[in-house]
Design a protein around this motif. Structure first.
Motif, PDB file in Angstrom:
ATOM      1  N   PHE A  31       0.674  -1.158  -0.032  1.00 20.86           N
ATOM      2  CA  PHE A  31       0.212  -0.159  -0.108  1.00 20.86           C
ATOM      3  C   PHE A  31       0.882   1.355   0.026  1.00 20.86           C
ATOM      4  O   PHE A  31       0.468   2.297  -0.642  1.00 20.86           O
ATOM      5  CB  PHE A  31      -0.938  -0.095   1.136  1.00 20.86           C
ATOM      6  CG  PHE A  31      -1.764  -1.225   1.238  1.00 20.86           C
ATOM      7  CD1 PHE A  31      -2.754  -1.693   0.242  1.00 20.86           C
ATOM      8  CD2 PHE A  31      -1.829  -2.099   2.439  1.00 20.86           C
ATOM      9  CE1 PHE A  31      -3.246  -2.707   0.189  1.00 20.86           C
ATOM     10  CE2 PHE A  31      -2.788  -3.212   2.131  1.00 20.86           C
ATOM     11  CZ  PHE A  31      -3.507  -3.411   1.280  1.00 20.86           C
ATOM     12  N   GLU A  32       2.066   1.065   0.605  1.00 21.10           N
ATOM     13  CA  GLU A  32       3.029   2.381   0.774  1.00 21.10           C
ATOM     14  C   GLU A  32       3.365   2.511  -0.514  1.00 21.10           C
ATOM     15  O   GLU A  32       3.464   3.658  -1.139  1.00 21.10           O
ATOM     16  CB  GLU A  32       4.011   2.072   1.729  1.00 21.10           C
ATOM     17  CG  GLU A  32       3.558   2.074   3.170  1.00 21.10           C
ATOM     18  CD  GLU A  32       4.785   1.956   4.164  1.00 21.10           C
ATOM     19  OE1 GLU A  32       5.710   1.340   3.728  1.00 21.10           O
ATOM     20  OE2 GLU A  32       4.529   1.924   5.529  1.00 21.10           O
ATOM     21  N   LYS A  33       3.898   1.582  -1.256  1.00 16.85           N
ATOM     22  CA  LYS A  33       4.239   1.726  -2.729  1.00 16.85           C
ATOM     23  C   LYS A  33       3.279   2.353  -3.715  1.00 16.85           C
ATOM     24  O   LYS A  33       3.796   3.254  -4.508  1.00 16.85           O
ATOM     25  CB  LYS A  33       4.853   0.472  -3.408  1.00 16.85           C
ATOM     26  CG  LYS A  33       6.233  -0.083  -2.800  1.00 16.85           C
ATOM     27  CD  LYS A  33       6.536  -1.275  -3.363  1.00 16.85           C
ATOM     28  CE  LYS A  33       7.807  -2.229  -2.771  1.00 16.85           C
ATOM     29  NZ  LYS A  33       8.223  -3.030  -3.416  1.00 16.85           N
ATOM     30  N   VAL A  34       2.027   2.091  -3.509  1.00 18.12           N
ATOM     31  CA  VAL A  34       1.056   2.570  -4.526  1.00 18.12           C
ATOM     32  C   VAL A  34       0.851   4.113  -4.030  1.00 18.12           C
ATOM     33  O   VAL A  34       0.822   4.847  -5.000  1.00 18.12           O
ATOM     34  CB  VAL A  34      -0.432   1.699  -4.270  1.00 18.12           C
ATOM     35  CG1 VAL A  34      -1.364   2.541  -5.025  1.00 18.12           C
ATOM     36  CG2 VAL A  34      -0.296   0.357  -4.845  1.00 18.12           C
ATOM     37  N   THR A  35       0.871   4.568  -2.926  1.00 14.16           N
ATOM     38  CA  THR A  35       0.616   5.694  -2.312  1.00 14.16           C
ATOM     39  C   THR A  35       1.952   6.434  -2.644  1.00 14.16           C
ATOM     40  O   THR A  35       1.632   7.785  -3.332  1.00 14.16           O
ATOM     41  CB  THR A  35       0.569   5.918  -0.726  1.00 14.16           C
ATOM     42  OG1 THR A  35      -0.527   4.981  -0.548  1.00 14.16           O
ATOM     43  CG2 THR A  35       0.327   7.209  -0.270  1.00 14.16           C
ATOM     44  N   GLU A  36       3.114   5.896  -2.587  1.00 17.38           N
ATOM     45  CA  GLU A  36       4.159   6.692  -3.123  1.00 17.38           C
ATOM     46  C   GLU A  36       4.270   6.851  -4.628  1.00 17.38           C
ATOM     47  O   GLU A  36       4.507   7.773  -4.877  1.00 17.38           O
ATOM     48  CB  GLU A  36       5.540   5.834  -2.689  1.00 17.38           C
ATOM     49  CG  GLU A  36       6.679   6.576  -3.056  1.00 17.38           C
ATOM     50  CD  GLU A  36       8.033   5.464  -2.875  1.00 17.38           C
ATOM     51  OE1 GLU A  36       8.828   5.177  -3.408  1.00 17.38           O
ATOM     52  OE2 GLU A  36       7.996   5.037  -1.702  1.00 17.38           O
ATOM     53  N   ALA A  37       3.965   6.253  -5.258  1.00 20.57           N
ATOM     54  CA  ALA A  37       3.885   6.084  -6.919  1.00 20.57           C
ATOM     55  C   ALA A  37       2.738   7.319  -7.180  1.00 20.57           C
ATOM     56  O   ALA A  37       2.844   7.910  -8.112  1.00 20.57           O
ATOM     57  CB  ALA A  37       3.546   4.685  -7.606  1.00 20.57           C
ATOM     58  N   ARG A  38       1.285   7.037  -6.727  1.00 19.18           N
ATOM     59  CA  ARG A  38       0.409   8.349  -7.000  1.00 19.18           C
ATOM     60  C   ARG A  38       0.938   9.795  -6.532  1.00 19.18           C
ATOM     61  O   ARG A  38       0.903  10.693  -7.112  1.00 19.18           O
ATOM     62  CB  ARG A  38      -0.865   7.893  -6.005  1.00 19.18           C
ATOM     63  CG  ARG A  38      -1.608   6.760  -6.599  1.00 19.18           C
ATOM     64  CD  ARG A  38      -3.054   6.654  -6.017  1.00 19.18           C
ATOM     65  NE  ARG A  38      -3.987   7.535  -6.377  1.00 19.18           N
ATOM     66  CZ  ARG A  38      -4.601   8.532  -5.754  1.00 19.18           C
ATOM     67  NH1 ARG A  38      -4.379   8.626  -4.305  1.00 19.18           N
ATOM     68  NH2 ARG A  38      -5.418   9.159  -6.188  1.00 19.18           N
ATOM     69  N   SER A  39       1.463   9.727  -5.518  1.00 17.84           N
ATOM     70  CA  SER A  39       2.342  11.168  -5.113  1.00 17.84           C
ATOM     71  C   SER A  39       3.376  11.416  -6.000  1.00 17.84           C
ATOM     72  O   SER A  39       3.404  12.742  -6.482  1.00 17.84           O
ATOM     73  CB  SER A  39       3.100  10.917  -3.646  1.00 17.84           C
ATOM     74  OG  SER A  39       3.768  12.169  -3.409  1.00 17.84           O
ATOM     75  N   ALA A  40       4.156  10.422  -6.612  1.00 21.29           N
ATOM     76  CA  ALA A  40       5.005  11.218  -7.705  1.00 21.29           C
ATOM     77  C   ALA A  40       4.423  11.580  -8.767  1.00 21.29           C
ATOM     78  O   ALA A  40       4.893  12.336  -9.439  1.00 21.29           O
ATOM     79  CB  ALA A  40       6.001   9.812  -7.867  1.00 21.29           C
ATOM     80  N   ILE A  41       3.241  10.815  -9.199  1.00 15.49           N
ATOM     81  CA  ILE A  41       2.626  11.421 -10.369  1.00 15.49           C
ATOM     82  C   ILE A  41       2.229  12.593 -10.102  1.00 15.49           C
ATOM     83  O   ILE A  41       2.415  13.537 -10.966  1.00 15.49           O
ATOM     84  CB  ILE A  41       1.329  10.559 -10.584  1.00 15.49           C
ATOM     85  CG1 ILE A  41       1.762   8.944 -10.949  1.00 15.49           C
ATOM     86  CG2 ILE A  41       0.343  11.106 -11.493  1.00 15.49           C
ATOM     87  CD1 ILE A  41       0.851   8.061 -11.293  1.00 15.49           C
ATOM     88  N   SER A  42       1.714  13.236  -9.114  1.00 17.10           N
ATOM     89  CA  SER A  42       1.382  14.351  -8.746  1.00 17.10           C
ATOM     90  C   SER A  42       2.581  15.387  -8.791  1.00 17.10           C
ATOM     91  O   SER A  42       2.142  16.701  -9.020  1.00 17.10           O
ATOM     92  CB  SER A  42       0.832  14.472  -7.397  1.00 17.10           C
ATOM     93  OG  SER A  42      -0.279  13.802  -7.168  1.00 17.10           O
TER      94      SER A  42
END
Length: 183
Positions: A68-79
């Motif tokens: 879940f942390e990896k998914v959240t981190e990836a979404r943050s990187a997109i932003s």
């Protein structure tokens, strides 16, 4: 008088040519930007779908915190992505995190049987197909644009007005190699 008319016609021809080339470059740039906008719309739809997927999996696999942390981190990187290259990199990071999320889901038969999860998974599969089509369209538009700014004589106008090569939307390195299968 004739020399003056010939010279005037020659100058008018060069100006007409330069305006024609400039307008073609603008048209190609707008097509490339429109194609990127198409990708952006599809990626935004996926971006919005991801939290629903995460929540569906969290209910069954709450101890898989790292996923879940990896998914959240990836979404943050997109932003935070500023350029096409950064956006591509962060989108590829999200794709990898989603693969891991689905691999975790494989370990939970009751999750795989959940109607909500199955619908979300189908939506994501459909979105991935739309993203693939949008990528192809964008890469074709970027290719045509890059050719138009690099070929002579248009390159003279392109350099003068600061046209720069467009980046392609490429798959992540790990997606370019065949997976290893061992029995």
């Amino acid at each position: 008088m004739i020399v003056l008319l010939v010279l005037l016609a020659l100058v008018a021809g060069v100006v007409f040519w330069a305006v024609s080339v400039y307008n073609r470059l603008i048209r190609m740039q707008n097509l490339k930007n429109e194609a990127w906008s198409g990708i952006d719309v599809q990626l935004k739809r996926r971006f919005d779908l991801v939290p629903n997927l995460v929540e569906a999996v969290k209910g069954y696999a709450s101890h898989e915190k790292e996923v879940f942390e990896k998914v959240t981190e990836a979404r943050s990187a997109i932003s935070h992505a500023q350029s096409v290259g950064e956006r591509v990199e962060s989108e590829n990071m999200l794709s990898g995190a989603l693969k891991t999320l689905f691999a975790v889901a494989e370990n939970y038969p009751e999750l795989k049987a959940n109607t909500n999860f199955m619908q979300l998974q189908e939506q994501l599969a459909s979105l991935e197909n739309d993203i693939q089509m949008s990528r192809r369209y964008y890469n074709g538009a970027a290719r045509d644009y890059n050719i138009s700014i690099a070929t002579f004589p248009a390159v003279l106008i392109a350099q003068k007005f600061g046209y720069e090569k467009a980046d392609y939307f490429e798959a992540a390195e790990e997606e370019k190699t065949a997976p290893k299968v061992s029995f």
